[in-house]
Design an enzyme around this catalytic site. Structure first.
Site, PDB file in Angstrom:
ATOM      1  N   GLU A   1      52.948  32.288  14.638  1.00 54.72           N
ATOM      2  CA  GLU A   1      52.732  30.832  14.663  1.00 54.72           C
ATOM      3  C   GLU A   1      52.977  30.394  16.094  1.00 54.72           C
ATOM      4  OE1 GLU A   1      51.883  29.063  12.134  1.00 54.72           O
ATOM      5  OE2 GLU A   1      52.251  30.412  10.463  1.00 54.72           O
TER       6      GLU A   1
ATOM      7  N   CYS B   1      55.389  21.679  17.028  1.00 48.43           N
ATOM      8  CA  CYS B   1      54.165  22.473  17.143  1.00 48.43           C
ATOM      9  C   CYS B   1      52.974  21.699  16.580  1.00 48.43           C
ATOM     10  CB  CYS B   1      54.332  23.782  16.401  1.00 48.43           C
ATOM     11  SG  CYS B   1      54.884  23.561  14.711  1.00 48.43           S
TER      12      CYS B   1
HETATM   13  P1  NAP Z   1      59.416  31.330  22.945  1.00 44.60           P
HETATM   14  O1  NAP Z   1      59.992  31.265  24.292  1.00 44.60           O
HETATM   15  O2  NAP Z   1      58.174  32.085  22.739  1.00 44.60           O
HETATM   16  O3  NAP Z   1      60.606  31.914  22.029  1.00 44.60           O
HETATM   17  C1  NAP Z   1      60.471  31.997  20.642  1.00 44.60           C
HETATM   18  C2  NAP Z   1      61.415  33.039  20.097  1.00 44.60           C
HETATM   19  O4  NAP Z   1      61.031  34.325  20.566  1.00 44.60           O
HETATM   20  C3  NAP Z   1      62.873  32.873  20.503  1.00 44.60           C
HETATM   21  O5  NAP Z   1      63.694  33.185  19.412  1.00 44.60           O
HETATM   22  C4  NAP Z   1      63.033  33.890  21.624  1.00 44.60           C
HETATM   23  O6  NAP Z   1      64.359  34.325  21.777  1.00 44.60           O
HETATM   24  C5  NAP Z   1      62.167  35.003  21.094  1.00 44.60           C
HETATM   25  N1  NAP Z   1      61.693  35.947  22.086  1.00 44.60           N
HETATM   26  C6  NAP Z   1      61.419  35.725  23.398  1.00 44.60           C
HETATM   27  N2  NAP Z   1      60.959  36.855  23.965  1.00 44.60           N
HETATM   28  C7  NAP Z   1      60.935  37.808  22.984  1.00 44.60           C
HETATM   29  C8  NAP Z   1      60.564  39.189  22.958  1.00 44.60           C
HETATM   30  N3  NAP Z   1      60.098  39.814  24.028  1.00 44.60           N
HETATM   31  N4  NAP Z   1      60.692  39.853  21.791  1.00 44.60           N
HETATM   32  C9  NAP Z   1      61.141  39.242  20.689  1.00 44.60           C
HETATM   33  N5  NAP Z   1      61.514  37.941  20.670  1.00 44.60           N
HETATM   34  C10 NAP Z   1      61.400  37.230  21.801  1.00 44.60           C
HETATM   35  O7  NAP Z   1      59.129  29.901  22.354  1.00 44.60           O
HETATM   36  P2  NAP Z   1      60.045  28.607  22.354  1.00 44.60           P
HETATM   37  O8  NAP Z   1      60.142  28.131  23.757  1.00 44.60           O
HETATM   38  O9  NAP Z   1      61.312  28.848  21.593  1.00 44.60           O
HETATM   39  O10 NAP Z   1      59.151  27.622  21.484  1.00 44.60           O
HETATM   40  C11 NAP Z   1      58.165  26.801  22.011  1.00 44.60           C
HETATM   41  C12 NAP Z   1      56.797  27.236  21.601  1.00 44.60           C
HETATM   42  O11 NAP Z   1      56.767  27.514  20.215  1.00 44.60           O
HETATM   43  C13 NAP Z   1      55.747  26.169  21.806  1.00 44.60           C
HETATM   44  O12 NAP Z   1      54.686  26.710  22.503  1.00 44.60           O
HETATM   45  C14 NAP Z   1      55.312  25.758  20.417  1.00 44.60           C
HETATM   46  O13 NAP Z   1      53.971  25.394  20.318  1.00 44.60           O
HETATM   47  C15 NAP Z   1      55.601  26.957  19.631  1.00 44.60           C
HETATM   48  N6  NAP Z   1      55.905  26.597  18.252  1.00 44.60           N
HETATM   49  C16 NAP Z   1      54.995  26.902  17.279  1.00 44.60           C
HETATM   50  C17 NAP Z   1      55.266  26.578  15.970  1.00 44.60           C
HETATM   51  C18 NAP Z   1      54.298  26.920  14.868  1.00 44.60           C
HETATM   52  O14 NAP Z   1      54.688  26.839  13.699  1.00 44.60           O
HETATM   53  N7  NAP Z   1      53.082  27.296  15.138  1.00 44.60           N
HETATM   54  C19 NAP Z   1      56.458  25.953  15.634  1.00 44.60           C
HETATM   55  C20 NAP Z   1      57.351  25.660  16.645  1.00 44.60           C
HETATM   56  C21 NAP Z   1      57.061  26.000  17.953  1.00 44.60           C
HETATM   57  P3  NAP Z   1      65.359  33.671  22.865  1.00 44.60           P
HETATM   58  O15 NAP Z   1      65.467  32.241  22.524  1.00 44.60           O
HETATM   59  O16 NAP Z   1      66.622  34.421  22.655  1.00 44.60           O
HETATM   60  O17 NAP Z   1      64.723  33.902  24.192  1.00 44.60           O
END
Ligand code: NAP
Length: 514
Positions: free
Chosen positions: A255, A292
Site C-alpha cells: 500500500e 494516504c
Molecule cells: P516509509 O519511509 O516507506 O516507511 C514505512 C515503513 O517501512 C516503516 O515502518 C519503516 O521503518 C519501514 N522500512 C523502511 N525501510 C525498510 C526496509 N528497507 N525494509 C523493511 N522496512 C522498511 O514510509 P513512511 O514515511 O512511514 O510513510 C509515508 C508514505 O506512506 C507516504 O508516501 C504515504 O503515501 C504512504 N502511505 C500509504 C498508505 C496506504 O494505505 N496506501 C497509508 C499510509 C501511508 P522505520 O520507520 O523504522 O524506518
C-alpha cells in the site's frame, strides 16, 4: 525516558545498540527511544510460526472473532490516554488522534462481527461446487490459513489503525502477526499493542511487536509467510525486490503513494458543491495532510474555478495551525523533520507547474510553540496553469497539507484523462448530479483505482469522507499505489489464506467439508 521494548517469543525484549529517538513534533522534546538491534528476528518469526500459528488454526472464525472483539475493547478502554500519546508523538490534534484510534477499534470490531457471521468453521468455501463430469465428479475451492507469519510493516501516519486493520484480517484468517510500526511515531503503536498483550487475549505466539528498524527481518521470511507493507513507493520496491522475498516467492502486499483526486462535475447541486468543499478542506487539514487517501488534485470545471478558489480560500483562512495540544488548533505539525523537509521540497517541485492561491510556502506561524521549534509546514492551495501538462502534480505526492486546483473543460473525457495521469490511486471522489456523466466517469476511471466515492445531492450531507477507510470496502490501489488490496470484509482475508481446489467424488467432498 521510555525505551520501547519489542514483544517477541512471548516476552518483552529490549534491543541493543544505538537507538532512534521518538520526539514530540510540536516541541522537539525527546519522548522515547527504540532499537531492534539484537532482537533475534529469525527466532521471533519461528516462535510466531510454530507456536502462534497452530493455536490460531485450532480456533473457529467465531472464536477468532471473539479475540478481536476483546482486542478492540482493551484498546478502547484506554482511549483518553491513547489520545494524549497521539497528540504528543504524532503531532495529532485531538480530532486527528480520535480518527486513528477509533479507526483501529472499529476495524477490529468489524472483523469481530465478521468472525461471528462466518461461525463455527475453520475454512472458507470459495464459490459453489463445480460439476466436472456428471454430479459424481466435482470440485470445490477452499481457503485455509497459510502456515506462516503475517509480517506487517506500517507507515508513520496511522500508528494505531495501521497495525489494527492488518492484524484484524490476518488473525481472523488464522495467521499469527508480527507487526513493525514506523519508528518515528511508534509510541502509540507500542502502547496499543501493550494493552492487547497485557490483557492476555491472544494465544502465545499469535501476536508479536517489533519496535525499531526492520533490520534483517525480511532475510528470514519463507514462502508460507506474508508481508503486508504500507509506506512510500521506494520502500515498497525495496521490500518487493528483497533477495529472500524473491527466492521464496513470498506473498507481498504493498500500500503506497497516491495522488487522490476530487472531481467536481458541472451543474452540481448546492448541497453536492458544499460536500465537495467540506471534503477538500478536511483532507488538506486533517492529520496535516498526512493521509494516504487525502485529496491532492482538485478538478474543477474552468467555469467554476473562481467560485471554488474563493470558497476554499475563505475556509482555509479559518484554520489555526500550532501546538495540537491546544483546543483551538486545527492543524498540528508534520510528524518528523524529514517530512517537513520533504514537504518543502515537494512544494518547490509542484510550483514548476502551479502557482500559490492560498498560503505562503516560506511562512508558517504556529501558535503555542517556542520560536523556531517544531516541524510545522504551511497550509497551501495551489492552482495549475495547465492541468494536463502539470507533470509534477500528477507524479509527486506531497505528504502534507497541500492540494492543487486543476481547471478542466467540464467534459468527462478531459476529467478522466487528468485523473488517469496520476497513474493509479487509492481513491477518487466524484461530486455531481447528472446521472449519465457520473456513470461515464465511473467507468472511465475505475480501473485506475481501488475505490471510488460518488457524492450526489441525495447523500451529500451524510456521505462518508473519502479518507475514511471502511472495513467493508477495499483499501488499496493499482499502479503508483502499489497494487495492494486490504480490507473489503472477507476479501481482505484472502491475502492470508491459501486457495486450494479439492476435486473428486462430489458427495464425499461435500460430506468432508460439512
Ligand atoms: P516509509 O519511509 O516507506 O516507511 C514505512 C515503513 O517501512 C516503516 O515502518 C519503516 O521503518 C519501514 N522500512 C523502511 N525501510 C525498510 C526496509 N528497507 N525494509 C523493511 N522496512 C522498511 O514510509 P513512511 O514515511 O512511514 O510513510 C509515508 C508514505 O506512506 C507516504 O508516501 C504515504 O503515501 C504512504 N502511505 C500509504 C498508505 C496506504 O494505505 N496506501 C497509508 C499510509 C501511508 P522505520 O520507520 O523504522 O524506518
Amino acid at each position: 525516558m521510555q525505551t520501547l521494548k519489542s514483544f517477541v517469543r512471548g516476552e518483552w525484549v529490549a534491543g541493543s545498540g544505538s537507538p532512534a529517538e521518538l520526539v514530540n513534533p510540536a516541541t522537539e522534546e525527546v519522548l522515547a527511544t527504540a532499537t531492534s538491534a539484537g532482537i533475534g528476528m529469525a527466532s521471533a518469526l519461528s516462535f510466531a510460526r510454530d507456536v502462534g500459528g497452530p493455536a490460531l488454526r485450532r480456533l473457529t472464525f467465531a472464536e477468532r472473532g471473539e479475540l478481536l472483539s476483546k482486542m478492540s475493547h482493551a484498546v478502547h478502554e484506554q482511549r483518553e490516554a491513547l489520545i494524549e500519546l497521539a497528540i504528543a508523538n504524532g503531532g495529532n490534534t485531538r480530532s486527528d488522534a480520535k480518527f486513528d484510534i477509533d479507526g483501529a477499534t472499529a476495524t477490529l470490531m468489524a472483523y469481530a462481527d465478521l468472525g461471528k457471521e462466518l461461525g463455527d468453521t475453520r475454512f472458507l468455501l470459495d464459490g459453489a461446487p463445480a460439476e466436472l463430469s456428471g454430479p459424481r465428479l466435482s470440485g470445490q475451492h477452499l481457503r485455509l490459513p497459510r502456515h506462516g507469519v503475517a509480517v506487517h510493516i506500517g507507515a508513520f501516519n496511522f500508528p494505531a489503525w495501521g497495525w489494527a486493520e492488518k492484524a484484524a484480517c490476518a488473525l481472523l484468517a488464522g495467521m499469527p502477526v508480527l507487526t513493525k510500526p514506523a519508528t518515528a511515531t511508534a509510541l502509540l503503536a507500542h502502547r496499543t499493542a501493550q494493552l492487547v498483550v497485557e490483557a492476555q487475549i491472544l494465544p502465545a505466539g499469535a501476536f508479536s511487536l517489533l519496535c525499531g528498524s526492520a533490520g534483517d527481518l525480511l532475510d528470514h521470511v519463507g514462502w508460507h509467510d506474508v508481508v503486508a507493507f504500507t509506506g512510500g513507493s521506494s520502500t515498497g520496491r525495496t521490500i518487493r525486490s528483497g533477495e529472500r522475498v524473491l527466492r521464496e516467492g513470498v506473498r507481498v502486499n504493498v500500500e503506497a503513494d497516491s495522488l487522490n483526486a476530487a472531481v467536481l462535475l458541472p451543474g452540481a447541486d448546492d448541497s453536492t458543491f458544499a460536500a465537495f468543499l467540506r471534503d477538500v478542506e478536511r483532507d488538506m487539514v486533517q492529520k496535516t495532510g498526512q493521509k494516504c487517501t487525502a485529496i491532492r488534485r482538485v478538478l474543477v470545471p474552468a467555469s467554476e474555478l473562481s467560485r471554488v478558489r474563493d470558497a476554499l480560500c475563505e475556509r482555509l483562512a479559518g484554520v489555526t495551525i500550532g501546538n495540537p495540544a491546544l483546543p483551538e488548533v486545527r492543524m498540528g505539525p508534520v510528524a518528523t523533520r524529514t517530512q517537513q523537509r520533504d514537504v518543502g521540497a515537494g512544494v518547490s517541485a509542484l510550483l514548476a507547474d502551479a502557482q500559490v492561491v492560498f498560503g505562503d510556502p516560506e511562512l508558517v506561524r504556529p501558535v503555542g510553540v517556542a520560536e523556531g521549534k517544531g516541524f510545522f509546514v504551511p497550509l497551501l492551495l495551489l492552482e495549475a496553469r495547465d492541468a494536463m501538462a502539470a507533470r509534477a502534480v500528477h507524479s509527486h505526492e506531497v505528504f502534507g497539507p497541500v492540494a492543487t486546483l486543476l481547471p478542466y473543460d467540464g467534459t468527462v473525457e478531459q476529467a478522466s484523462a487528468i485523473v488517469r495521469a496520476g497513474d493509479g490511486g487509492l481513491v477518487t471522489t466524484i461530486y455531481g448530479d447528472e446521472r449519465d456523466e457520473l456513470a461515464q466517469l465511473v467507468e472511465a476511471i475505475a480501473p485506475w483505482h481501488g475505490r471510488l466515492v460518488v457524492v450526489d445531492k441525495r447523500i451529500a450531507d451524510k456521505s462518508l469522507p473519502p479518507g475514511t477507510v471502511m472495513p467493508q470496502l477495499l483499501h488499496g490501489g493499482p499502479g503508483r499505489s502499489g497494487g495492494g488490496e486490504e480490507l473489503g470484509g472477507v476479501r481482505g482475508m484472502a491475502l492470508y489464506q491459501q486457495r486450494t481446489a479439492v476435486q473428486g467424488n462430489g458427495p464425499l467432498i461435500s460430506k468432508l467439508l460439512a
